[in-house]
Scaffold this motif. Structure first.
Motif, PDB file in Angstrom:
ATOM      1  N   ALA A 149      -1.131  -0.423   5.429  1.00 58.36           N
ATOM      2  CA  ALA A 149      -1.390   1.001   5.669  1.00 58.36           C
ATOM      3  C   ALA A 149      -0.641   1.485   6.907  1.00 58.36           C
ATOM      4  O   ALA A 149      -0.244   0.694   7.767  1.00 58.36           O
TER       5      ALA A 149
ATOM      6  N   MET B 218       0.851  -1.188   0.000  1.00 62.51           N
ATOM      7  CA  MET B 218       0.000   0.000   0.000  1.00 62.51           C
ATOM      8  C   MET B 218       0.886   1.237   0.000  1.00 62.51           C
ATOM      9  O   MET B 218       1.710   1.401   0.894  1.00 62.51           O
ATOM     10  N   ALA B 219       0.747   2.086  -0.976  1.00 63.33           N
ATOM     11  CA  ALA B 219       1.586   3.269  -1.085  1.00 63.33           C
ATOM     12  C   ALA B 219       0.826   4.506  -0.627  1.00 63.33           C
ATOM     13  O   ALA B 219      -0.375   4.638  -0.869  1.00 63.33           O
ATOM     14  N   ILE B 220       1.536   5.392   0.053  1.00 67.71           N
ATOM     15  CA  ILE B 220       0.909   6.616   0.527  1.00 67.71           C
ATOM     16  C   ILE B 220       0.318   7.414  -0.633  1.00 67.71           C
ATOM     17  O   ILE B 220      -0.723   8.052  -0.503  1.00 67.71           O
ATOM     18  N   LYS B 221       0.979   7.334  -1.795  1.00 69.40           N
ATOM     19  CA  LYS B 221       0.508   8.134  -2.927  1.00 69.40           C
ATOM     20  C   LYS B 221      -0.859   7.693  -3.416  1.00 69.40           C
ATOM     21  O   LYS B 221      -1.546   8.448  -4.129  1.00 69.40           O
ATOM     22  N   ASP B 222      -1.302   6.484  -3.050  1.00 73.46           N
ATOM     23  CA  ASP B 222      -2.619   6.025  -3.483  1.00 73.46           C
ATOM     24  C   ASP B 222      -3.714   6.903  -2.911  1.00 73.46           C
ATOM     25  O   ASP B 222      -4.607   7.353  -3.630  1.00 73.46           O
ATOM     26  N   SER B 223      -3.683   7.104  -1.616  1.00 70.53           N
ATOM     27  CA  SER B 223      -4.734   7.869  -0.954  1.00 70.53           C
ATOM     28  C   SER B 223      -4.359   8.094   0.491  1.00 70.53           C
ATOM     29  O   SER B 223      -3.691   7.269   1.105  1.00 70.53           O
TER      30      SER B 223
ATOM     31  N   HIS C 286      -8.615   1.710   0.201  1.00 76.06           N
ATOM     32  CA  HIS C 286      -7.435   1.979  -0.630  1.00 76.06           C
ATOM     33  C   HIS C 286      -6.572   3.093  -0.032  1.00 76.06           C
ATOM     34  O   HIS C 286      -5.869   3.799  -0.754  1.00 76.06           O
ATOM     35  N   THR C 287      -6.634   3.231   1.278  1.00 73.54           N
ATOM     36  CA  THR C 287      -5.914   4.317   1.945  1.00 73.54           C
ATOM     37  C   THR C 287      -4.529   3.877   2.388  1.00 73.54           C
ATOM     38  O   THR C 287      -4.383   2.880   3.092  1.00 73.54           O
ATOM     39  N   GLY C 288      -3.515   4.631   1.976  1.00 71.15           N
ATOM     40  CA  GLY C 288      -2.140   4.284   2.334  1.00 71.15           C
ATOM     41  C   GLY C 288      -1.735   4.795   3.703  1.00 71.15           C
ATOM     42  O   GLY C 288      -0.936   4.171   4.390  1.00 71.15           O
ATOM     43  N   ILE C 289      -2.297   5.933   4.104  1.00 71.26           N
ATOM     44  CA  ILE C 289      -1.949   6.508   5.396  1.00 71.26           C
ATOM     45  C   ILE C 289      -3.155   7.228   5.976  1.00 71.26           C
ATOM     46  O   ILE C 289      -3.939   7.854   5.245  1.00 71.26           O
TER      47      ILE C 289
ATOM     48  N   THR D 239       9.577   5.902   5.501  1.00 70.00           N
ATOM     49  CA  THR D 239       8.462   6.445   4.722  1.00 70.00           C
ATOM     50  C   THR D 239       7.892   7.677   5.404  1.00 70.00           C
ATOM     51  O   THR D 239       7.592   8.691   4.760  1.00 70.00           O
TER      52      THR D 239
END
Length: 288
Positions: free
Chosen positions: A98, A1-6, A70-73, A166
């Motif tokens: 996440a 899960m990447a922070i840039k996703d959401s 779909h939340t990364g952070i 990160t």
């Protein structure tokens, strides 16, 4: 899960609103959650996806799983007393991988309570941006709120090094200066440089109000009064939680302050010029 996703920001006050605005400027999809309809309307007008959320969960037809899937952070920008309960509320709906972080001014209690309810596969890194003002609310939020400000991260021995890195990179992207310390060290240091000054500022205003209840003395107040009492207008609910949660570190500082005040009081009563001068010189030297 990447922070840039959401990213999700729960609590769109001064700090949460500023984080939401900064993340949006960075090109990250931001969801803002708050219980105040006016706040949500302001955030929505600035292009932030909004959802109504309170201490019981979602309000309206939207379900929690749909929000965080779909939340990364997730940033928890709620009062200290609600942080662990909010984690418990959303725990089963946060995707594996996440990161959950917070912006509370106390860390030892928060880290302990959050780790007790944190779901498997989800990381928590305590955070505390040393920025803000005596103002509160989304209307005062700024995307540049954290530029040049210290932003403390409080990992524990179990924090994954990649997750911490990160968070360090994200803090830098916000324009802040990441500082890493233990939750215990954070509470000890911040009690001295943030919590005690707030207590002194608030007590100063209350003392003057008691002696001059009519308030006309304020017509003569200059820069010294403004500088010393600016933070006396801070959020009462937020500070109630902070002072109670960090009382073990705050109470010894209050005792030390009272002792220093007593020394100066005695010196003034006896017209002891040497002690009075010495107190001012010591303070000047330490501040320098």
């Amino acid at each position: 899960m990447a922070i840039k996703d959401s990213a999700a920001v729960i609590g769109l006050g001064l700090i949460g609103g500023s984080i939401a605005k900064a993340l949006k400027k960075m090109g990250i999809k931001v969801m803002g959650l708050d219980s105040d309809e006016q706040t949500l309307a302001m955030a929505k007008s600035e292009g932030i996806e909004t959802h109504c959320f309170n201490t019981q969960g979602m309000a309206g037809e939207t379900a929690i799983p749909d929000i965080f899937s779909h939340t990364g952070i997730i940033f928890l920008c709620v009062p200290v007393s609600f942080i662990s309960s909010t984690v418990k509320l959303i725990a089963n709906h946060v995707p594996r991988g996440a990161i959950i972080t917070d912006t509370g001014s106390v860390k030892k209690v928060i880290v302990r309570d959050v780790e007790a309810v944190l779901p498997d596969g989800v990381s928590f890194v305590g955070g505390h941006p040393m920025a803000g003002s005596e103002r509160s609310g989304f209307g005062w939020a700024r995307e540049d709120m954290f530029y040049g400000a210290p932003y403390i991260l409080t990992p524990t021995p179990g924090t994954d090094a990649e997750i911490l890195w990160t968070m360090v990179k994200l803090v830098r992207d916000l324009g802040a200066k990441p500082i890493i310390m233990s939750p215990e060290e954070h509470d000890r240091v911040v009690a001295a440089v943030s919590h005690l000054p707030q207590i002194i500022s608030t007590t100063l205003v209350n003392a003057v109000a008691e002696v001059h209840p009519e308030g006309s003395v304020m017509d003569l107040a200059g820069g010294g009064w403004r500088d010393t009492t600016r933070i006396a207008g801070s959020n009462a609910v937020m500070w109630k939680d902070i002072l109670i949660s960090n009382k073990d570190e705050i109470l010894p500082l209050i005792s030390a302050f009272k002792e220093q005040l007593s020394v100066l009081e005695s010196a003034i009563k006896s017209s002891d010029e040497a002690v009075i001068k010495g107190r001012f010189q010591n303070a000047k030297a330490y501040k320098k």
